[in-house]
Scaffold this motif. Structure first.
Motif, mmCIF file in Angstrom:
data_model
loop_
_atom_site.group_PDB
_atom_site.id
_atom_site.type_symbol
_atom_site.label_atom_id
_atom_site.label_comp_id
_atom_site.label_asym_id
_atom_site.label_seq_id
_atom_site.Cartn_x
_atom_site.Cartn_y
_atom_site.Cartn_z
ATOM 1 N N SER A 47 0.814 -1.210 0.000
ATOM 2 C CA SER A 47 0.000 0.000 0.000
ATOM 3 C C SER A 47 0.844 1.255 0.000
ATOM 4 O O SER A 47 0.476 2.256 -0.602
ATOM 5 C CB SER A 47 -0.902 -0.002 1.240
ATOM 6 O OG SER A 47 -1.736 -1.127 1.206
ATOM 7 N N SER A 91 -10.176 -1.820 -2.218
ATOM 8 C CA SER A 91 -10.820 -0.508 -2.090
ATOM 9 C C SER A 91 -10.214 0.322 -0.977
ATOM 10 O O SER A 91 -10.722 1.402 -0.665
ATOM 11 C CB SER A 91 -12.325 -0.695 -1.822
ATOM 12 O OG SER A 91 -12.915 -1.421 -2.870
ATOM 13 N N ALA A 92 -9.145 -0.151 -0.366
ATOM 14 C CA ALA A 92 -8.541 0.586 0.741
ATOM 15 C C ALA A 92 -8.046 1.949 0.261
ATOM 16 O O ALA A 92 -7.456 2.048 -0.822
ATOM 17 C CB ALA A 92 -7.380 -0.215 1.329
ATOM 18 N N PRO A 93 -8.287 3.014 1.013
ATOM 19 C CA PRO A 93 -7.819 4.351 0.587
ATOM 20 C C PRO A 93 -6.316 4.405 0.381
ATOM 21 O O PRO A 93 -5.826 5.184 -0.448
ATOM 22 C CB PRO A 93 -8.264 5.252 1.743
ATOM 23 C CG PRO A 93 -9.379 4.513 2.402
ATOM 24 C CD PRO A 93 -9.063 3.059 2.257
ATOM 25 N N ALA A 94 -5.583 3.600 1.119
ATOM 26 C CA ALA A 94 -4.129 3.637 0.980
ATOM 27 C C ALA A 94 -3.666 3.162 -0.383
ATOM 28 O O ALA A 94 -2.542 3.447 -0.796
ATOM 29 C CB ALA A 94 -3.481 2.792 2.076
ATOM 30 N N ASN A 95 -4.525 2.429 -1.080
ATOM 31 C CA ASN A 95 -4.126 1.901 -2.383
ATOM 32 C C ASN A 95 -4.514 2.813 -3.538
ATOM 33 O O ASN A 95 -4.257 2.478 -4.692
ATOM 34 C CB ASN A 95 -4.755 0.525 -2.605
ATOM 35 C CG ASN A 95 -4.196 -0.506 -1.659
ATOM 36 O OD1 ASN A 95 -3.057 -0.391 -1.218
ATOM 37 N ND2 ASN A 95 -5.007 -1.501 -1.332
ATOM 38 N N VAL A 96 -5.174 3.924 -3.234
ATOM 39 C CA VAL A 96 -5.566 4.844 -4.303
ATOM 40 C C VAL A 96 -4.302 5.519 -4.846
ATOM 41 O O VAL A 96 -3.556 6.139 -4.091
ATOM 42 C CB VAL A 96 -6.551 5.902 -3.782
ATOM 43 C CG1 VAL A 96 -6.887 6.898 -4.885
ATOM 44 C CG2 VAL A 96 -7.816 5.232 -3.276
ATOM 45 N N ALA A 236 -9.156 3.490 -10.719
ATOM 46 C CA ALA A 236 -9.875 3.618 -9.455
ATOM 47 C C ALA A 236 -10.617 2.318 -9.178
ATOM 48 O O ALA A 236 -11.120 1.663 -10.100
ATOM 49 C CB ALA A 236 -10.846 4.791 -9.502
ATOM 50 N N SER A 238 -13.725 0.733 -7.114
ATOM 51 C CA SER A 238 -14.945 1.020 -6.382
ATOM 52 C C SER A 238 -15.707 -0.289 -6.204
ATOM 53 O O SER A 238 -16.213 -0.859 -7.179
ATOM 54 C CB SER A 238 -15.807 2.038 -7.143
ATOM 55 O OG SER A 238 -17.037 2.241 -6.467
#
Lengths: 499, 104
Positions: A47, A91-96, A236, A238
């Protein structure tokens, strides 16, 4: 004269060009000349890895399988040119994937706008300086006229005429009217035909939105990906769907191989070649639990048969590897469509174990073995007694302790010595190479006192010992050669003159 | 090291000082003096390098010393010194023998 010129040319080439060419070929690898935009690699990043810049980090999925439990939240598809496709696996925010850094604001500039007045079209170009404010304050500026000049060129036998009535009409939008004169040299008195209205309007570059009221308008950053190209095509995640983020890098240079996602984002795939030219492809399938399944296909050759090695890596919703498997089958990969065709599974051949030889326990009781054993046994006993006597006398008649006792005493004696102490007895062992001059990594530390990193401190270690050791070995080799040459010259020197 | 020098030079010229003239025996004394001077020179160089290494604490400098002093440094230096002295003694003895032969 010609011979002299050729001789000098060869001499110059031998003395200068040849060494330069040799050094160049040594420094620059041959594959630097290769241009193969379809080559790519797939790298697994956790991540916190691979989200910045164009650096390739993490493990290459084509080079081997990941370990179960390893961090794997982001998939990087990277080409040798530095282009990347970045696909989050959960979907983890750290992976965006992080957007590139863009300037927060800028001044509005004249943007090209097509008009459709008259009988043809013209385009207004960005005027010199690109700032609209001076134009707004100066209705007769040359900048406005230059817009008209660039908008239309001579055509249809008419020359260009710039209407001096170009005016600012409202706000930051202005126009001028272009005429085509009937006379070749043009003139305002000739009969003119209006061919179009040429508009120029202030606006913001891609990724920025104009804010405020004229003339105090600014461009605010609205999309960093649109504003700043970073050679990274981001995706992205989702739920259980993958989709391409609006990013011009995805359609940029074309050297990256972006994943082509199926309708609804149920899977994304890509195809290309390895650095050695063998087809390879991948498929990412988001799973319902929030994770993903990554399949890589690598075409190769085994014993003259074209095979495809399939590696499947399952990633859980916590961005860790939960399962890996690999198999090899006959088949091929279509580099145009990405279609993988597989046939019979090839079972890897494992070497058969070495045969076990079971000797009988009494094989030495008869025959040649018995004879050899009978000969060796007393000799071994003698040797054992020589090494481990209770005591013996040396040639001078002095009784000395057994050799084992003497050896046991040596460690005690050595441990009492202080290393690297420049005493009379130890000056030779402590010379070179000793622990004092052994190469060690150099610690580097510090604290930032200004800027955005103010207050951040840290330490690092600079380890160049491998490089220094190579230099040291080279110097050692040169010193050895010098020594041999020096001694040779010394003994070959003439004896005339005596001492 | 002392034993090494003694073995090299002592066995080569010892018999000359024993069986020939006093003048040649004097030349043997020259060899012994050279041996002593060389050993002292070796010890002095060694002490200087050791003292330097104990004074320097900066790892950059120590890594630099590590780079420019290869492992065979003292071996090569010893070989060069030995060759120099051996060649000098050889030519010195040759000159002395020639001089004695001419005088007789």
């Amino acid at each position: 004269m010609t011979k002299l010129f050729r001789y000098k040319t060869r001499r110059i080439f031998a003395r200068f060009m040849l060494p330069i060419l040799t050094v160049w070929l040594c420094i620059v690898p041959s594959r630097s000349y290769a241009f193969a935009p379809a080559i790519y690699g797939i790298y697994a990043a956790s991540s916190a890895m691979g989200l910045g810049g164009g650096a390739v980090v993490g493990a290459d999925l084509f080079a081997g399988m990941l370990a179960i439990g390893a961090g794997f939240g982001l998939l990087l598809v990277s080409t040798p040119a530095g282009d990347q496709a970045r696909l989050p696996l959960t979907s983890a925010p750290a992976n965006v994937p992080a957007a590139p850094t863009g300037a927060p604001s800028s001044l509005p500039a004249l943007q090209p706008i097509w008009s459709s007045g008259g009988s043809t079209q013209a385009q207004a170009n960005t005027c010199t300086g690109g700032v609209i404010a001076p134009i707004y304050s100066d209705a007769s500026s040359s900048c406005r006229a230059s817009v008209c000049l660039m908008g239309q060129t001579s055509q249809l036998g008419f020359s260009k005429y710039v209407d001096s009535s170009a005016v600012l009409v409202s706000g930051l939008t202005y126009y001028c009217t272009g005429h085509l004169d009937e006379t070749p040299v043009g003139g305002s008195s000739s009969t003119a035909v209006t061919v179009g209205n040429i508009y120029g309007s202030s606006g913001c570059p891609s990724g920025y939105t104009i804010t405020g009221t004229a003339p105090n308008q600014t461009c605010a950053l609205s999309s960093a990906r649109l504003a700043t190209p970073d050679k990274a095509c981001d995706y992205a995640r989702s739920g259980s769907a993958l989709a391409m983020i609006s990013d011009p890098d995805c359609a940029g240079s074309g050297t990256v191989i972006p994943a082509i996602c199926a309708s609804g984002g149920v899977s994304c795939s890509g195809v290309g070649t390895s650095p050695t030219g063998e087809p390879r492809s991948y498929i990412i399938t988001p799973t319902a639990n929030g994770g993903s399944t990554v399949q890589t296909f690598q075409q190769g050759t085994v014993s003259g048969t074209t095979v495809v090695t399939t590696t499947t890596t399952t990633v859980g919703p916590d961005s860790t590897v939960t399962g890996v498997s690999s198999s090899t089958s006959t088949g091929s990969i279509n580099t145009s469509t990405g279609t993988v065709t597989t046939g019979t599974t090839i079972t890897p051949t494992t070497p058969s174990p070495a045969p076990v030889i079971n000797f009988p326990t009494d094989y030495a009781r008869t025959g040649e073995a018995a004879t050899a054993a009978a000969t060796l046994a007393p000799k071994l006993d003698t040797l054992h007694n020589d090494l481990n006597p209770t005591s013996f006398n040396d040639t001078s008649g002095t009784t000395v302790p057994p050799i084992i006792v003497a050896l046991d005493g040596r460690p005690n004696q050595l441990t009492t010595l202080t290393a690297n102490t420049p005493t009379v007895n130890l000056w030779m062992p402590s010379l070179l190479p000793g622990a004092v001059v052994a190469c060690k990594p150099i610690p580097i530390g510090g604290t930032f006192t200004s800027g955005v990193l103010n207050g951040i401190s840290g330490t690092a270690s600079l380890d160049i010992c491998d490089q220094l050791d190579q230099v040291r070995q080279l110097l050692g080799w040169l010193l050895s050669v010098f020594t041999v040459v020096h001694i040779f010259r010394l003994f070959m020197r003439s004896n005339s003159g005596g001492a | 090291m002392g034993a090494f020098f003694t073995a090299v030079f002592g066995s080569l010229f010892g018999f000359i000082a024993q069986y020939i003239t006093k003048k040649i025996a004097y030349a043997g004394a020259v060899g012994a003096s050279l041996l002593a001077i060389t050993v002292a020179f070796y010890a002095a160089i060694t002490a200087l390098i050791n003292n330097l290494l104990f004074v320097v604490t900066d790892q950059w400098i120590l890594n630099g010393i590590f780079s420019v002093l290869p492992a065979n440094f003292m071996t090569c230096m010893t070989a060069i010194w030995s060759a120099e002295i051996l060649a000098f003694l050889y030519r010195h003895q040759l000159f002395t023998i020639k001089a004695v032969s001419s005088a007789n």
